[in-house]
Design an enzyme around this catalytic site. Structure first.
Site, PDB file in Angstrom:
ATOM      1  N   LYS A  22       0.888  -1.379  -0.034  1.00  0.00           N
ATOM      2  CA  LYS A  22      -0.028  -0.005  -0.119  1.00  0.00           C
ATOM      3  C   LYS A  22       0.949   1.196   0.034  1.00  0.00           C
ATOM      4  CE  LYS A  22      -1.664   1.612   4.242  1.00  0.00           C
ATOM      5  NZ  LYS A  22      -1.557   3.026   4.356  1.00  0.00           N
ATOM      6  N   ASN A  23       2.044   1.393   0.844  1.00  0.00           N
ATOM      7  CA  ASN A  23       2.704   2.460   1.035  1.00  0.00           C
ATOM      8  C   ASN A  23       3.702   2.843  -0.103  1.00  0.00           C
ATOM      9  OD1 ASN A  23       1.107   3.086   3.392  1.00  0.00           O
ATOM     10  ND2 ASN A  23       2.601   2.437   4.650  1.00  0.00           N
ATOM     11  N   ARG A 102      -4.087  10.652   4.834  1.00  0.00           N
ATOM     12  CA  ARG A 102      -2.986  11.542   4.767  1.00  0.00           C
ATOM     13  C   ARG A 102      -2.085  11.564   3.473  1.00  0.00           C
ATOM     14  NH1 ARG A 102      -0.166  14.628   8.658  1.00  0.00           N
ATOM     15  NH2 ARG A 102       1.776  14.418   8.370  1.00  0.00           N
ATOM     16  N   CYS A 126      -4.716  13.073  13.205  1.00  0.00           N
ATOM     17  CA  CYS A 126      -5.272  11.551  13.021  1.00  0.00           C
ATOM     18  C   CYS A 126      -5.214  10.833  14.458  1.00  0.00           C
ATOM     19  CB  CYS A 126      -4.775  10.851  11.710  1.00  0.00           C
ATOM     20  SG  CYS A 126      -3.113  10.126  12.295  1.00  0.00           S
ATOM     21  N   ARG A 131       0.930  14.522  13.629  1.00  0.00           N
ATOM     22  CA  ARG A 131       1.290  14.393  12.282  1.00  0.00           C
ATOM     23  C   ARG A 131       1.393  15.899  11.519  1.00  0.00           C
ATOM     24  NH1 ARG A 131      -1.112   9.066  10.042  1.00  0.00           N
ATOM     25  NH2 ARG A 131       0.740   8.853   8.702  1.00  0.00           N
ATOM     26  N   LYS A 171      14.921  15.715  10.902  1.00  0.00           N
ATOM     27  CA  LYS A 171      14.239  14.416  11.334  1.00  0.00           C
ATOM     28  C   LYS A 171      13.807  13.595   9.984  1.00  0.00           C
ATOM     29  CE  LYS A 171      10.173  13.553  14.194  1.00  0.00           C
ATOM     30  NZ  LYS A 171       9.085  13.875  15.022  1.00  0.00           N
ATOM     31  N   VAL A 172      13.709  12.255  10.218  1.00  0.00           N
ATOM     32  CA  VAL A 172      13.436  11.518   9.223  1.00  0.00           C
ATOM     33  C   VAL A 172      11.894  11.377   8.974  1.00  0.00           C
ATOM     34  CG1 VAL A 172      13.467   9.022   8.399  1.00  0.00           C
ATOM     35  CG2 VAL A 172      15.374   9.974   9.581  1.00  0.00           C
ATOM     36  N   SER A 173      11.545  11.684   7.879  1.00  0.00           N
ATOM     37  CA  SER A 173       9.933  11.668   7.467  1.00  0.00           C
ATOM     38  C   SER A 173       9.682  11.024   6.208  1.00  0.00           C
ATOM     39  CB  SER A 173       9.419  12.889   7.384  1.00  0.00           C
ATOM     40  OG  SER A 173       8.163  12.878   6.638  1.00  0.00           O
ATOM     41  N   VAL A 174       8.831   9.935   6.162  1.00  0.00           N
ATOM     42  CA  VAL A 174       8.605   9.174   4.816  1.00  0.00           C
ATOM     43  C   VAL A 174       7.870  10.090   3.970  1.00  0.00           C
ATOM     44  CG1 VAL A 174       7.175   7.195   3.777  1.00  0.00           C
ATOM     45  CG2 VAL A 174       8.589   6.564   6.030  1.00  0.00           C
ATOM     46  N   ASP A 316       4.714   0.631  11.949  1.00  0.00           N
ATOM     47  CA  ASP A 316       3.448  -0.173  11.468  1.00  0.00           C
ATOM     48  C   ASP A 316       3.492  -1.721  11.804  1.00  0.00           C
ATOM     49  OD1 ASP A 316       2.937   2.203  10.387  1.00  0.00           O
ATOM     50  OD2 ASP A 316       3.481   1.835   8.321  1.00  0.00           O
ATOM     51  N   ILE A 338       8.294   6.936  17.209  1.00  0.00           N
ATOM     52  CA  ILE A 338       7.892   7.623  15.873  1.00  0.00           C
ATOM     53  C   ILE A 338       6.783   8.395  15.860  1.00  0.00           C
ATOM     54  CG2 ILE A 338       7.414   7.223  13.280  1.00  0.00           C
ATOM     55  CD1 ILE A 338      10.032   6.037  13.840  1.00  0.00           C
ATOM     56  N   ARG A 408      -8.817  -0.626   4.408  1.00  0.00           N
ATOM     57  CA  ARG A 408      -7.757   0.626   3.924  1.00  0.00           C
ATOM     58  C   ARG A 408      -6.313  -0.222   3.463  1.00  0.00           C
ATOM     59  NH1 ARG A 408      -6.514   4.566   7.790  1.00  0.00           N
ATOM     60  NH2 ARG A 408      -4.948   4.857   6.230  1.00  0.00           N
TER      61      ARG A 408
HETATM   62  C1  EPZ Z   1       4.428   6.905   6.598  1.00  0.00           C
HETATM   63  O1  EPZ Z   1       3.610   8.137   7.116  1.00  0.00           O
HETATM   64  C2  EPZ Z   1       3.567   6.029   6.455  1.00  0.00           C
HETATM   65  N1  EPZ Z   1       2.086   6.135   5.659  1.00  0.00           N
HETATM   66  C3  EPZ Z   1       2.891   5.409   7.764  1.00  0.00           C
HETATM   67  O2  EPZ Z   1       2.168   4.156   7.627  1.00  0.00           O
HETATM   68  C4  EPZ Z   1       4.132   4.906   8.711  1.00  0.00           C
HETATM   69  O3  EPZ Z   1       3.846   4.597   9.999  1.00  0.00           O
HETATM   70  C5  EPZ Z   1       5.055   6.007   8.818  1.00  0.00           C
HETATM   71  O4  EPZ Z   1       5.232   6.577   7.425  1.00  0.00           O
HETATM   72  C6  EPZ Z   1       6.379   6.026   9.571  1.00  0.00           C
HETATM   73  O5  EPZ Z   1       6.878   4.560   8.911  1.00  0.00           O
HETATM   74  C7  EPZ Z   1       2.427   5.936   4.176  1.00  0.00           C
HETATM   75  O6  EPZ Z   1       3.419   5.634   3.601  1.00  0.00           O
HETATM   76  C8  EPZ Z   1       1.204   5.940   3.510  1.00  0.00           C
HETATM   77  P1  EPZ Z   1       6.435  10.177   8.713  1.00  0.00           P
HETATM   78  P2  EPZ Z   1       4.122   9.421   7.314  1.00  0.00           P
HETATM   79  O7  EPZ Z   1       6.466  11.498   8.144  1.00  0.00           O
HETATM   80  O8  EPZ Z   1       4.766   9.851   5.929  1.00  0.00           O
HETATM   81  C9  EPZ Z   1       6.821  13.578  12.174  1.00  0.00           C
HETATM   82  C10 EPZ Z   1       0.009   2.914   7.703  1.00  0.00           C
HETATM   83  O9  EPZ Z   1      -0.516   2.297   8.834  1.00  0.00           O
HETATM   84  N2  EPZ Z   1       6.442  14.464  11.207  1.00  0.00           N
HETATM   85  O10 EPZ Z   1       7.636   9.410   8.328  1.00  0.00           O
HETATM   86  O11 EPZ Z   1       2.932  10.305   7.594  1.00  0.00           O
HETATM   87  C11 EPZ Z   1       5.607  12.836  12.301  1.00  0.00           C
HETATM   88  O12 EPZ Z   1       4.853  13.463  13.114  1.00  0.00           O
HETATM   89  C12 EPZ Z   1       0.772   4.413   8.010  1.00  0.00           C
HETATM   90  O13 EPZ Z   1       0.199   2.262   6.865  1.00  0.00           O
HETATM   91  C13 EPZ Z   1       6.905  15.700  11.323  1.00  0.00           C
HETATM   92  O14 EPZ Z   1       7.020  16.175  12.705  1.00  0.00           O
HETATM   93  O15 EPZ Z   1       5.220   9.329   8.547  1.00  0.00           O
HETATM   94  C14 EPZ Z   1       5.949  11.568  12.912  1.00  0.00           C
HETATM   95  O16 EPZ Z   1       6.258  11.577  14.135  1.00  0.00           O
HETATM   96  C15 EPZ Z   1       0.427   5.163   9.115  1.00  0.00           C
HETATM   97  N3  EPZ Z   1       6.803  16.980  10.344  1.00  0.00           N
HETATM   98  C16 EPZ Z   1       7.581  11.112  12.163  1.00  0.00           C
HETATM   99  O17 EPZ Z   1       7.637  12.669  11.703  1.00  0.00           O
HETATM  100  C17 EPZ Z   1       6.411  16.499   9.176  1.00  0.00           C
HETATM  101  O18 EPZ Z   1       6.171  17.165   8.322  1.00  0.00           O
HETATM  102  C18 EPZ Z   1       7.554  10.431  11.053  1.00  0.00           C
HETATM  103  O19 EPZ Z   1       6.391  10.682  10.336  1.00  0.00           O
HETATM  104  C19 EPZ Z   1       6.207  15.220   8.882  1.00  0.00           C
HETATM  105  C20 EPZ Z   1       6.326  14.198   9.910  1.00  0.00           C
END
Ligand code: EPZ
Length: 430
Positions: A22-23, A102, A126, A131, A171-174, A316, A338, A408
């Protein structure tokens, strides 16, 4: 509203085909916005999130044809999507659609890169945490975007087009990595993303962009070097296997005991989680196209984990692993690093008799001999499937409410488990 009924206690035996991730499918579908040519994606899972994103893309003018809807036993072999964004007819991604998922916020980068302007609704909070999107916006600003927030929308413009730059994520963000990577494909010159997320789904998107004509160095590492292009070509790409679905079923087998082969997947996508699972006393071995999971012993070792960005233990899979640990022979500690609020499953697992104490980002689980079936409520996608795992272990009947969360992200969950001997069925709601 549909519910799921499980009568626990059955061992799982057989094989389960793993679907496309999915992701990875979501950002790959979004990549279609970058080109007027046709992007063909194979192995796309049939999921509510994919269908919702398809609606959002159609709204922007993407022409979408799907083939491969196969009836019968091979249904799991994903669908093939042909996407053509010849003309972007609408650069606004409205609240009504973005607020429901999202990942749809990730249209921001590609629409801005191609159309030089876009308006995308802020995604909002959420169930698993606040987030924010600051990293997405800062990354795009570094590529020259002007960004204003107006009435709940991100209004982004780049009159002369985006320009490559160095983007250093604090910070690492996907999601932010996806957004900037996709945008940089059509930015002028070179973009360097530092501290990029290394999740395999990002590598999959990068591989697809390479097929579309973008030069990218460092795929799979935390530094991506992208040479943007004026225009991208069409491509054919197959979505990589879903590592979270793989890990979920592996944990389900560990939970119930049994012997199951997971096919069409890759153990290297979740090596850390498999190593953790092996420490519980579960046997895991590679097969030619996946892995085999065996557990015969009645007793399970408690194992503590901490979630981390890839290649660490994935957030996840945290809820699923907690479900498993509720029956371990001893105490384990799970720390969620995370998301600040990803423990919604704790109180639902407690309804089945689990002993879990949560304090801040840490949960301490004391294994119990038996879980007992009960009514529980799904709160988010991964929490929901942790309740399925717990239900499969529990004595008696478990009813899971609000299962739309499962739809989903898990394709044919009940069918896949039933084929391996689980007693699980969907009760359709009114
Ligand atoms: C992705 O979400 C995934 N979603 C999530 O899977 C997954 O849990 C997450 O990455 C972590 O691996 C999809 O791929 C569709 P992040 P994402 O940005 O991109 C903070 C599922 O169940 N952050 O890596 O939204 C954030 O708050 C879903 O399939 C900021 O502070 O996650 C979090 O603490 C749920 N500022 C951390 O970074 C930002 O601008 C990591 O979030 C962005 C994020």
């Amino acid at each position: 509203m549909d519910r799921i009924k499980i009568v626990g206690g059955n061992r799982l035996e057989g094989s389960i085909p793993i679907s496309g991730a999915k992701n990875a499918a979501l950002p790959l579908l979004i990549a279609s916005l970058l080109t007027a040519d046709r992007l063909t994606l194979k192995n796309v899972p049939n999921l509510a999130d994919v269908n919702l994103l398809a609606r959002i893309l159609r709204n922007h003018g993407v022409d979408l044809a799907v083939d491969g809807k196969r009836p019968g036993p091979k249904q799991h072999i994903g669908e093939t999507f042909h996407l053509t964004a010849r003309d972007i007819v609408d650069t606004t991604a409205p609240y009504e659609l973005v607020s429901r998922m999202r990942a749809s916020f990730w249209v921001l980068g590609p629409l801005l890169a191609r159309m030089h302007k876009t308006r995308v609704s802020l995604p909002g909070g959420c169930a698993i945490g606040t987030r924010p999107v600051d990293l997405h916006l800062d990354g795009l600003k570094a590529l020259g975007a002007n960004i204003e927030i107006e009435n709940g929308y991100v209004v982004a413009t780049a009159p002369g087009g985006l320009v490559g730059n160095r983007v250093v994520f604090p910070k690492v963000s996907v999601g932010a990595t996806h957004n900037v990577l996709l945008a940089s494909a059509l930015a002028k010159g070179e973009t360097i993303i530092e501290n990029a997320a290394r999740e395999p789904e990002i590598g999959d998107v990068a591989e697809c962009l390479v097929k579309m004509g973008v030069e990218i160095e460092g795929i799979g590492s935390s530094t991506l070097k992208i040479q943007g292009r004026d225009r991208l070509e069409g491509a054919v790409h197959a979505v990589l296997p879903d590592r979270i679905e793989t890990g979920t079923f592996a944990m389900a087998v560990a939970a119930t005991g049994g012997d199951v082969t997971l096919t069409d997947t890759r153990p290297d996508l979740l090596q850390n989680a498999l190593d953790i699972l092996a420490k519980t006393g579960t046997e895991i071995s590679r097969t030619h196209n996946g892995l085999r999971v065996v557990r015969n012993s009645a007793s399970m070792n408690p194992v503590s984990v901490e979630t981390q960005p890839f290649p660490g233990f994935p957030t996840d899979l945290q809820a699923q692993f907690m479900a498993l640990m509720t029956r371990a022979a001893g105490t384990s500690v799970i720390r969620e690093t995370i998301f600040e609020n990803r423990f919604m499953h704790v109180q639902e697992l407690a309804r089945l008799g689990a002993e879990i104490h949560q304090h801040g980002d840490t949960a301490t689980i004391t294994g119990v001999e038996h879980l007992h079936g009960a009514q529980v409520m799904a709160t988010d996608l991964r929490a929901s499937v942790s309740l399925v795992i717990a239900g499969l272990m529990a004595e008696g009947e478990t009813i899971i409410n609000r299962v739309y969360h499962l739809d989903r992200g898990f394709e044919q969950l009940e069918e896949k488990l039933t084929r391996c001997g689980a007693n699980i069925e969907r009760l359709s709601g009114d």
